[in-house]
Every structure is written in structure tokens, then in C-alpha cells.
Motif scaffolding. Structure first.
Motif, PDB file in Angstrom:
ATOM      1  N   GLY A   9      39.125  43.584  47.753  1.00  0.00           N
ATOM      2  CA  GLY A   9      39.701  43.940  46.461  1.00  0.00           C
ATOM      3  C   GLY A   9      40.521  42.807  45.874  1.00  0.00           C
ATOM      4  O   GLY A   9      40.484  42.554  44.673  1.00  0.00           O
ATOM      5  N   ASP A  46      39.886  40.922  42.342  1.00  0.00           N
ATOM      6  CA  ASP A  46      40.925  40.812  41.315  1.00  0.00           C
ATOM      7  C   ASP A  46      41.124  39.359  40.901  1.00  0.00           C
ATOM      8  O   ASP A  46      41.284  39.056  39.716  1.00  0.00           O
ATOM      9  CB  ASP A  46      42.242  41.383  41.832  1.00  0.00           C
ATOM     10  CG  ASP A  46      42.226  42.902  41.929  1.00  0.00           C
ATOM     11  OD1 ASP A  46      41.264  43.511  41.401  1.00  0.00           O
ATOM     12  OD2 ASP A  46      43.155  43.463  42.538  1.00  0.00           O
ATOM     13  N   ARG A  47      41.130  38.469  41.887  1.00  0.00           N
ATOM     14  CA  ARG A  47      41.319  37.045  41.567  1.00  0.00           C
ATOM     15  C   ARG A  47      40.173  36.508  40.725  1.00  0.00           C
ATOM     16  O   ARG A  47      40.372  35.682  39.835  1.00  0.00           O
ATOM     17  CB  ARG A  47      41.452  36.236  42.861  1.00  0.00           C
ATOM     18  CG  ARG A  47      42.789  36.437  43.577  1.00  0.00           C
ATOM     19  CD  ARG A  47      43.009  35.377  44.631  1.00  0.00           C
ATOM     20  NE  ARG A  47      42.089  35.516  45.746  1.00  0.00           N
ATOM     21  CZ  ARG A  47      42.297  36.265  46.816  1.00  0.00           C
ATOM     22  NH1 ARG A  47      43.423  36.969  46.912  1.00  0.00           N
ATOM     23  NH2 ARG A  47      41.416  36.322  47.795  1.00  0.00           N
ATOM     24  N   GLN A  92      33.006  44.149  33.524  1.00  0.00           N
ATOM     25  CA  GLN A  92      33.523  44.499  34.842  1.00  0.00           C
ATOM     26  C   GLN A  92      32.850  45.759  35.395  1.00  0.00           C
ATOM     27  O   GLN A  92      32.478  46.660  34.639  1.00  0.00           O
ATOM     28  CB  GLN A  92      35.038  44.708  34.784  1.00  0.00           C
ATOM     29  CG  GLN A  92      35.794  43.542  34.187  1.00  0.00           C
ATOM     30  CD  GLN A  92      35.443  42.214  34.817  1.00  0.00           C
ATOM     31  OE1 GLN A  92      35.278  42.120  36.042  1.00  0.00           O
ATOM     32  NE2 GLN A  92      35.308  41.179  33.986  1.00  0.00           N
ATOM     33  N   ARG A 103      39.287  49.770  37.023  1.00  0.00           N
ATOM     34  CA  ARG A 103      40.438  48.964  37.413  1.00  0.00           C
ATOM     35  C   ARG A 103      40.223  47.496  37.034  1.00  0.00           C
ATOM     36  O   ARG A 103      41.119  46.850  36.485  1.00  0.00           O
ATOM     37  CB  ARG A 103      40.665  49.082  38.918  1.00  0.00           C
ATOM     38  CG  ARG A 103      41.886  48.326  39.430  1.00  0.00           C
ATOM     39  CD  ARG A 103      42.080  48.599  40.919  1.00  0.00           C
ATOM     40  NE  ARG A 103      43.289  47.953  41.413  1.00  0.00           N
ATOM     41  CZ  ARG A 103      43.358  46.688  41.795  1.00  0.00           C
ATOM     42  NH1 ARG A 103      42.273  45.933  41.719  1.00  0.00           N
ATOM     43  NH2 ARG A 103      44.487  46.175  42.231  1.00  0.00           N
ATOM     44  N   ALA A 104      39.045  46.979  37.323  1.00  0.00           N
ATOM     45  CA  ALA A 104      38.738  45.589  36.979  1.00  0.00           C
ATOM     46  C   ALA A 104      38.695  45.402  35.464  1.00  0.00           C
ATOM     47  O   ALA A 104      39.131  44.371  34.950  1.00  0.00           O
ATOM     48  CB  ALA A 104      37.414  45.171  37.603  1.00  0.00           C
ATOM     49  N   LEU A 111      42.245  45.231  34.199  1.00  0.00           N
ATOM     50  CA  LEU A 111      42.841  43.941  34.557  1.00  0.00           C
ATOM     51  C   LEU A 111      42.305  42.828  33.662  1.00  0.00           C
ATOM     52  O   LEU A 111      43.067  42.003  33.143  1.00  0.00           O
ATOM     53  CB  LEU A 111      42.540  43.636  36.025  1.00  0.00           C
ATOM     54  CG  LEU A 111      43.100  42.317  36.568  1.00  0.00           C
ATOM     55  CD1 LEU A 111      44.623  42.300  36.474  1.00  0.00           C
ATOM     56  CD2 LEU A 111      42.647  42.118  38.024  1.00  0.00           C
TER      57      LEU A 111
END
Length: 242
Positions: A15, A19-20, A130, A134-135, A138
Motif C-alpha cells: 500500500g 501511495d508513493r 487510479q 483511496r488512490a 490521494l
């Protein structure tokens, strides 16, 4: 228990990498496009707008194509209502982005009015690319924040620079706005239909420019889209009939 802990650590690591990757892509888009605010600041100041007016456009409007269209029409001698109409027409697309993003992001109601300010081409593109909500959230936040801050900062620097050098036409900076707009638009033309719409819009805009008031050719160039779609539908209909 040890196996479960190892699996949880692996999920966290995966995860974190995901995210990075989202943040890296979002920052890349935000920085690349945000630097174009310098060209807008120069163009706007060269069109006769004050420093305050130029910065207010980036802070409140915050949609590059509409901003360039507005100052371009004003620079060409168009009236404020005609210039605003052209800018508004270009900005309508963000409403359609908002309809899709509202379902994807599902943000709290209290946050939505603030998030709406960041609904533009770049944030929509990053969020929609994405795989998870969540992605997408972000990517939307990082792209929007990076682009908003950098766009407004470079707008200020561009306007200050234009005031410092004086006549922007003498430096050829009056072409900066259209050049940046074309650079942003070109990669989006991926299909034959899209390229046909763009080509016909250019022909209409340039052909009508000598005979109509400034700003009006931009509005009429929008007729390229329904014309091409109608012709494409007729062609497909004939193909199916065969």
C-alpha cells in the motif's frame, strides 16, 4: 500469528508503494502544468490587466484554458462580456468532470464546495486513472494542491516579470499563451474524431477572425464539435446499412 503479522506488513508495504506511485505521478502533473502559470501571468499583464486582476483570475477561476481565452479575447479588443462568455464556455467541461468525480471520490458534503475549485483537466485525469477510491482521492488532492499553489505563484512571478520588461509584444511573449494552450491540448487529441473537431475549430476560428468581433470566432468555433459528430454519425449509419 507470525504468518498473519508478516502478511499485514506486506500489505502495508504494498500500500505504501502504491501511495508513493500516486503521489509521484500527481506531483509530476502538478509541477509540469503549474509552471505554465508563468506564461499566463505574462500574457495577462501584457493584455492590460493589472497585477491584482491577473492574480485574482488564477485564485478564483483556476482553469488555464478559460483564463487564456479570457485575456486573449480582451487583448484582441473584445468586450468583457464576449470574453467572459468564451471563457465560461470552455469551463463548462469541468462541470461534467465534477459529476464523475463526485461519484468516484465520494467526499463529505462539507468538503465538496472546496474540492470543486480543483476540478480541472489534470486533477480529473489523475483521479480517474487510479484503481481504488483511496488512490483516486490521494491523486486528486496532491495534484490539486500542487497545481493550485504553483500555478498561482508562477502567475504572480509572470505578471511581475511582464511589468518589469515593459512591452511584452517586443519580446514575443504575446505568443506564450496560445503556445502553452496548444501544448496542453495536443496530447488530448487521441482519436480521429477529436483531431477532426480540433482542425475544423481552427479553420472556423481563423476564417471568421477577420470578419467578426474579437471573441465571437472562439464561440462559433464550438460548432465544430456537433458538425463533426453529426458527420461521423452519418458515416457510421451508412456503414451499418451496408
Amino acid at each position: 500469528m507470525a504468518d498473519r503479522t508478516a502478511l499485514e506488513d506486506e500489505d502495508v508495504d504494498i500500500g505504501g508503494k502504491a501511495d508513493r506511485a500516486v503521489v509521484r505521478d500527481a506531483l509530476g502533473v502538478g509541477v509540469a502544468v503549474g509552471l505554465s502559470g508563468f506564461a499566463f501571468g505574462v500574457t495577462s499583464a501584457g493584455s492590460g490587466l493589472t497585477l491584482l486582476q491577473t492574480c485574482a483570475l488564477s485564485l478564483l477561476v483556476f482553469t488555464g484554458a478559460s483564463q487564456f481565452a479570457l485575456v486573449g479575447a480582451l487583448a484582441a479588443g473584445g468586450g468583457p462580456f464576449t470574453a467572459a462568455a468564451g471563457a465560461l464556455f470552455l469551463g463548462v467541461r469541468n462541470a461534467f468532470y465534477g459529476l464523475r468525480l463526485s461519484q468516484l471520490l465520494a467526499l463529505p458534503r462539507a468538503v465538496r464546495p472546496f474540492a470543486a475549485q480543483w476540478v480541472i483537466d489534470e486533477t480529473a485525469a489523475v483521479a480517474l486513472a487510479q484503481p481504488t477510491r483511496r488512490a483516486a482521492r490521494l491523486g486528486f488532492v496532491v495534484t490539486g494542491l500542487t497545481l493550485y499553489l504553483l500555478w498561482n505563484l508562477t502567475t504572480l512571478l509572470g505578471a511581475l516579470g511582464a511589468e518589469a520588461i515593459g512591452d511584452t509584444d517586443a519580446w514575443g511573449l504575446d505568443a506564450a499563451g496560445p503556445a502553452v494552450f496548444l501544448a496542453l491540448l495536443a496530447p488530448m487529441l487521441k482519436t480521429g474524431t477529436e483531431r477532426a473537431v480540433a482542425g475544423l475549430a481552427v479553420l472556423l476560428g481563423l476564417g471568421l477572425l477577420p470578419v467578426l468581433p474579437a471573441g465571437v470566432p472562439v464561440l462559433l468555433a464550438a460548432l465544430a464539435a456537433p458538425a463533426v459528430l453529426w458527420a461521423d454519425g452519418r458515416r457510421r449509419g451508412r456503414g451499418d446499412a451496408r
